[in-house]
Design a protein around this motif. Structure first.
Motif, PDB file in Angstrom:
ATOM      1  N   MET A 199      67.052  18.974  10.810  1.00  0.00           N
ATOM      2  CA  MET A 199      66.061  20.054  10.776  1.00  0.00           C
ATOM      3  C   MET A 199      64.705  19.541  10.313  1.00  0.00           C
ATOM      4  N   ILE A 200      64.746  18.578   9.356  1.00  0.00           N
ATOM      5  CA  ILE A 200      63.475  18.001   8.893  1.00  0.00           C
ATOM      6  C   ILE A 200      62.803  17.231  10.030  1.00  0.00           C
ATOM      7  N   LEU A 201      63.599  16.497  10.790  1.00  0.00           N
ATOM      8  CA  LEU A 201      63.053  15.732  11.910  1.00  0.00           C
ATOM      9  C   LEU A 201      62.512  16.664  13.012  1.00  0.00           C
ATOM     10  N   PHE A 202      63.255  17.764  13.274  1.00  0.00           N
ATOM     11  CA  PHE A 202      62.755  18.762  14.237  1.00  0.00           C
ATOM     12  C   PHE A 202      61.382  19.286  13.805  1.00  0.00           C
ATOM     13  N   PHE A 203      61.264  19.603  12.500  1.00  0.00           N
ATOM     14  CA  PHE A 203      60.023  20.159  11.975  1.00  0.00           C
ATOM     15  C   PHE A 203      58.887  19.154  12.090  1.00  0.00           C
ATOM     16  N   ILE A 204      59.197  17.865  11.775  1.00  0.00           N
ATOM     17  CA  ILE A 204      58.164  16.820  11.888  1.00  0.00           C
ATOM     18  C   ILE A 204      57.691  16.700  13.333  1.00  0.00           C
ATOM     19  N   GLY A 205      58.644  16.781  14.272  1.00  0.00           N
ATOM     20  CA  GLY A 205      58.276  16.697  15.684  1.00  0.00           C
ATOM     21  C   GLY A 205      57.375  17.850  16.112  1.00  0.00           C
ATOM     22  N   TYR A 206      57.733  19.072  15.685  1.00  0.00           N
ATOM     23  CA  TYR A 206      56.894  20.233  16.009  1.00  0.00           C
ATOM     24  C   TYR A 206      55.508  20.107  15.379  1.00  0.00           C
ATOM     25  N   LEU A 207      55.440  19.592  14.146  1.00  0.00           N
ATOM     26  CA  LEU A 207      54.159  19.431  13.449  1.00  0.00           C
ATOM     27  C   LEU A 207      53.260  18.450  14.192  1.00  0.00           C
ATOM     28  N   VAL A 208      53.864  17.316  14.591  1.00  0.00           N
ATOM     29  CA  VAL A 208      53.077  16.314  15.351  1.00  0.00           C
ATOM     30  C   VAL A 208      52.607  16.917  16.666  1.00  0.00           C
ATOM     31  N   TRP A 209      53.517  17.635  17.335  1.00  0.00           N
ATOM     32  CA  TRP A 209      53.144  18.267  18.617  1.00  0.00           C
ATOM     33  C   TRP A 209      52.007  19.268  18.431  1.00  0.00           C
ATOM     34  N   ALA A 210      52.031  20.057  17.335  1.00  0.00           N
ATOM     35  CA  ALA A 210      50.967  21.032  17.062  1.00  0.00           C
ATOM     36  C   ALA A 210      49.627  20.341  16.832  1.00  0.00           C
ATOM     37  N   ILE A 211      49.683  19.164  16.107  1.00  0.00           N
ATOM     38  CA  ILE A 211      48.437  18.423  15.870  1.00  0.00           C
ATOM     39  C   ILE A 211      47.872  17.900  17.181  1.00  0.00           C
ATOM     40  N   VAL A 212      48.779  17.364  18.022  1.00  0.00           N
ATOM     41  CA  VAL A 212      48.343  16.861  19.333  1.00  0.00           C
ATOM     42  C   VAL A 212      47.767  18.002  20.178  1.00  0.00           C
ATOM     43  N   LEU A 213      48.430  19.194  20.149  1.00  0.00           N
ATOM     44  CA  LEU A 213      47.944  20.348  20.913  1.00  0.00           C
ATOM     45  C   LEU A 213      46.570  20.781  20.427  1.00  0.00           C
ATOM     46  N   ARG A 214      46.381  20.804  19.114  1.00  0.00           N
ATOM     47  CA  ARG A 214      45.061  21.171  18.554  1.00  0.00           C
ATOM     48  C   ARG A 214      44.000  20.189  19.013  1.00  0.00           C
ATOM     49  N   HIS A 215      44.367  18.896  19.076  1.00  0.00           N
ATOM     50  CA  HIS A 215      43.424  17.870  19.545  1.00  0.00           C
ATOM     51  C   HIS A 215      43.060  18.103  21.018  1.00  0.00           C
ATOM     52  N   LEU A 216      44.074  18.434  21.823  1.00  0.00           N
ATOM     53  CA  LEU A 216      43.823  18.680  23.246  1.00  0.00           C
ATOM     54  C   LEU A 216      42.933  19.902  23.458  1.00  0.00           C
ATOM     55  N   ILE A 217      43.159  20.946  22.659  1.00  0.00           N
ATOM     56  CA  ILE A 217      42.331  22.154  22.768  1.00  0.00           C
ATOM     57  C   ILE A 217      40.876  21.841  22.471  1.00  0.00           C
ATOM     58  N   GLY A 218      40.656  21.010  21.433  1.00  0.00           N
ATOM     59  CA  GLY A 218      39.287  20.636  21.101  1.00  0.00           C
ATOM     60  C   GLY A 218      38.663  19.703  22.114  1.00  0.00           C
ATOM     61  N   LYS A 219      39.491  18.801  22.644  1.00  0.00           N
ATOM     62  CA  LYS A 219      38.977  17.816  23.593  1.00  0.00           C
ATOM     63  C   LYS A 219      38.570  18.454  24.911  1.00  0.00           C
ATOM     64  N   TYR A 220      39.432  19.311  25.437  1.00  0.00           N
ATOM     65  CA  TYR A 220      39.171  19.895  26.751  1.00  0.00           C
ATOM     66  C   TYR A 220      38.582  21.314  26.685  1.00  0.00           C
ATOM     67  N   ASP A 221      38.335  21.802  25.478  1.00  0.00           N
ATOM     68  CA  ASP A 221      37.774  23.148  25.305  1.00  0.00           C
ATOM     69  C   ASP A 221      38.623  24.185  26.056  1.00  0.00           C
ATOM     70  N   ILE A 222      39.950  24.126  25.795  1.00  0.00           N
ATOM     71  CA  ILE A 222      40.879  25.014  26.495  1.00  0.00           C
ATOM     72  C   ILE A 222      40.676  26.456  26.082  1.00  0.00           C
ATOM     73  N   MET A 223      40.604  26.704  24.802  1.00  0.00           N
ATOM     74  CA  MET A 223      40.398  28.076  24.309  1.00  0.00           C
ATOM     75  C   MET A 223      38.920  28.407  24.338  1.00  0.00           C
ATOM     76  N   PRO A 224      38.534  29.577  24.804  1.00  0.00           N
ATOM     77  CA  PRO A 224      37.116  29.927  24.868  1.00  0.00           C
ATOM     78  C   PRO A 224      36.546  30.182  23.481  1.00  0.00           C
ATOM     79  N   ASP A 225      35.269  29.926  23.348  1.00  0.00           N
ATOM     80  CA  ASP A 225      34.546  30.249  22.117  1.00  0.00           C
ATOM     81  C   ASP A 225      34.174  31.730  22.176  1.00  0.00           C
ATOM     82  N   TYR A 226      34.955  32.552  21.478  1.00  0.00           N
ATOM     83  CA  TYR A 226      34.772  33.999  21.604  1.00  0.00           C
ATOM     84  C   TYR A 226      33.443  34.465  21.024  1.00  0.00           C
TER      85      TYR A 226
END
Length: 374
Positions: free
Chosen positions: A63-90
């Motif tokens: 479960m700890i390893l699952f959580f670490i994987g999700y955390l890393v994935w969330a950080i990568v997703l946040r990076h992608l959102i900032g890089k490609y401006d996926i979410m609009p600036d409301y």
């Protein structure tokens, strides 16, 4: 575990299909990055599950390893959102909408002071000092803006019709919407102004046309006096209120010879002259009408004694004789016969009142008398 893995795998498949169908290069890059990140999460999930089944790790560590994987994935997703401006600036999107809105928008603080306007509002309010803007709006109820802000405290939304009188621009008919915003750190009011001038102009034209239609339906087109249906209605109303009145029927003498000798245009002017004299001699409560070619009706309220009423009627009718018709060297003396009937003394029915007045008028015409006694 299998449910979560299936969900992730389904997401990977959906992203893969979307990437395959995407046409724009940027969209393909964004979808590919998301696909790789999600596929990596799926691979990590399978890897940890395999370790758990081989008993290299226990359930708690898995479960700890699952959580670490999700955390890393969330950080990568946040990076992608900032890089490609996926979410609009409301905030930026709201600012664009505020600037480009076809309606005028004003932002007020809790005291009713204007703190911001969009370009449309600035266009309509051009030349007016900001602190005086609200004084240029006219409302039917004459409430001030401070009073309107107080009203909005209970309802959160309100709407009025208003007229903007900017001396530097054309007058505008507006629908003013007032809304309270309390989600921010401070209480703010938003005013939306929608231009309905064209609708109001059309409404006023329609109302004027309706009024003109009603006027023409109740008035003689030549003299602007009441016509027969309107007089009938006036008499019925007086009878319903049980008001005493005298009904005078006036018939012009020798009108046909006037038309034959001078022409119908002069005859029309002669009739207008008679109507003008009757209007001048009438009181506010009187009703005057033309019911035929050369026949007029004069309704006079009668509350006094008979002798007093007789003097009043004779005096008013005598004024017709004192003002002959004159036009471009043509002078035509006024001659007429008049008969009357009194309500309720002589009758309580309009038709009988008119019949009595008509008979009395013809008796005067035969005797050539212009006065009468009650």
């Amino acid at each position: 575990m299998s449910f979560v893995a299936g969900y992730i795998l389904l997401s990977v498949i959906i992203l893969a299909v979307s990437w395959y169908r995407a046409n724009k290069v940027k969209h393909r890059q964004v979808l590919l990055s998301l696909l790789l990140s999600l596929f990596s999460l799926f691979a990590w999930f399978i890897f940890v599950t395999l370790l758990l089944q081989l008993k290299f790790v226990n359930a708690r560590n898995a479960m700890i390893l699952f959580f670490i994987g999700y955390l890393v994935w969330a950080i990568v997703l946040r990076h992608l959102i900032g890089k490609y401006d996926i979410m609009p600036d409301y905030r930026k999107l709201f600012h664009i909408l505020f600037k480009s809105a076809p309606t005028a928008i004003l932002l007020l603080d809790h005291n009713g002071v204007i703190i911001e306007m969009n370009p449309k509002a600035k266009q309509w309010l051009d030349g007016i000092p900001t602190h005086e803007i609200m004084n240029y709006f006219q409302f039917e109820d004459n409430l001030r803006i401070v009073e309107r802000l107080a009203m909005i405290q209970d309802e959160n939304k309100y709407q009025w019709e208003a007229r903007l009188k900017n001396p530097n621009n054309d007058e505008l008919d507006l629908i003013m919407g007032l809304e309270l915003i309390e989600e921010t750190d401070e209480k703010l009011f938003v005013i939306h102004l929608t231009d309905v001038t064209s609708l109001k102009v059309a409404e006023r034209k329609l109302l004027k046309s309706e009024q003109n239609y009603k006027y023409l339906a109740h008035h003689d087109s030549l003299t602007d006096l009441y016509n027969r249906p309107a007089l009938q209605e006036q008499l019925q109303e007086k009878i319903a209120r049980q008001e005493c009145f005298a009904l005078i029927l006036i018939d012009l003498d020798n009108f046909k010879p006037i038309n034959d000798r001078f022409g119908h245009s002069i005859g029309d002017l002669y009739l207008k002259h008679i109507a003008h004299i009757l209007k001048d001699c009438s009181q506010p409560d009187d009703r005057i009408g033309r019911i035929g070619g050369d026949e007029f009706v004069w309704i006079i309220s009668s509350t006094g004694e008979n002798n007093e009423l007789e003097r009043t009627l004779n005096f008013r009718l005598s004024l017709l004789l004192q003002r002959p018709f004159e036009y471009k060297g043509i002078e035509i003396p006024i001659s007429f016969s008049a008969g009357f009937s009194l309500y309720p003394r002589d009758a309580t029915d309009v038709a009988i009142l008119m019949k009595n007045a008509d008979e009395a008028m013809y008796r005067k015409k035969r005797t050539k008398k212009t006065d009468f006694s009650l």
